[in-house]
Enzyme design. Structure first.
Site, PDB file in Angstrom:
ATOM      1  N   CYS A 104       0.919  -1.164   0.113  1.00  0.00           N
ATOM      2  CA  CYS A 104      -0.039   0.083   0.086  1.00  0.00           C
ATOM      3  C   CYS A 104       0.689   1.259   0.141  1.00  0.00           C
ATOM      4  CB  CYS A 104      -0.889   0.159   1.238  1.00  0.00           C
ATOM      5  SG  CYS A 104      -1.806   1.486   1.309  1.00  0.00           S
ATOM      6  N   HIS A 128      -8.999  -3.360  -2.449  1.00  0.00           N
ATOM      7  CA  HIS A 128      -8.037  -2.336  -1.664  1.00  0.00           C
ATOM      8  C   HIS A 128      -8.727  -1.205  -1.317  1.00  0.00           C
ATOM      9  CE1 HIS A 128      -3.915  -1.788  -0.412  1.00  0.00           C
ATOM     10  NE2 HIS A 128      -4.298  -0.481  -0.751  1.00  0.00           N
ATOM     11  N   GLU A 129      -8.865  -0.492  -2.682  1.00  0.00           N
ATOM     12  CA  GLU A 129      -9.074   1.163  -2.568  1.00  0.00           C
ATOM     13  C   GLU A 129     -10.332   1.244  -2.028  1.00  0.00           C
ATOM     14  OE1 GLU A 129      -6.537   2.610  -3.080  1.00  0.00           O
ATOM     15  OE2 GLU A 129      -5.684   0.991  -4.406  1.00  0.00           O
ATOM     16  N   HIS A 171     -10.004   1.309   1.672  1.00  0.00           N
ATOM     17  CA  HIS A 171      -9.533   2.750   2.083  1.00  0.00           C
ATOM     18  C   HIS A 171     -10.550   3.849   2.174  1.00  0.00           C
ATOM     19  CE1 HIS A 171      -5.236   2.820   1.839  1.00  0.00           C
ATOM     20  NE2 HIS A 171      -5.434   2.530   0.640  1.00  0.00           N
TER      21      HIS A 171
END
Ligand code: ZN
Length: 174
Positions: free
Chosen positions: A94, A136-137, A140
């Protein structure tokens, strides 16, 4: 007031990375400039994805490029995701946690529905690396980092590096 020119790569433990990002109400020029800046950051730091909080902005937007090129970079605003398919553990890093890599369990496929820079809602399905990047994004935008998905053993392995990042952050902000 959003000033895309002031956005920069944001690393753990910046508080914005641990917060749930807010929906974008209107896709206007400031959002288009933010998206362009985020693509620049993603290319500069050699990532395949970058989320708003990583640019220091608490808004629900991410950019992704399956091969890390500018030509294939796309913008996803107010995304919703639907992971599908089997779970696989693959090594991930990351840009907000430099120097930390660990196998993270995620679905191998993912459908994302998001608004584009023209304000149109679009749906896209992906598998492999891009499906992983979407998940993954999206994490966030929920204030979640890969370290929050670590097993106990992975946490122990990353402890020293996390402490270094915390010290770097303190020295930068003091
Ligand atoms: Zn990340």
């Amino acid at each position: 007031m959003l000033d895309p020119e002031k956005c920069g790569m944001t690393r753990f433990p910046a508080p914005v990375l641990a917060e749930r990002a807010k929906p974008i109400e209107t896709v206007d020029d400031s959002i288009r400039r933010l998206a362009a800046k985020m693509i620049d950051l993603m290319i500069e730091f050699k990532g395949v994805g970058l989320a708003g909080p990583q640019a220091g902005v608490d808004l629900r937007i991410f950019v992704a490029s399956p091969d890390g090129t500018r030509e294939n970079a796309k913008v996803y605003i107010n995304p919703e995701i639907e992971p599908a398919g089997p779970i696989e553990a693959v090594e991930e890093g990351c840009l907000s946690l430099p120097g930390i890599f660990a196998k993270i369990r995620r679905n191998t496929q993912c459908t994302v529905t998001a608004t584009d820079l023209d304000g149109n809602r679009c749906t896209e399905s992906a598998e492999g690396l891009l499906a992983r990047a979407f998940q993954h994004e999206f994490d966030h935008l929920e204030g979640k980092l890969i370290k929050d998905r670590f097993s106990r053993i992975q946490q122990i392995a990353a402890r020293r590096r996390l402490r270094e990042l915390m010290e770097d952050y303190e020295s930068l902000s003091s």
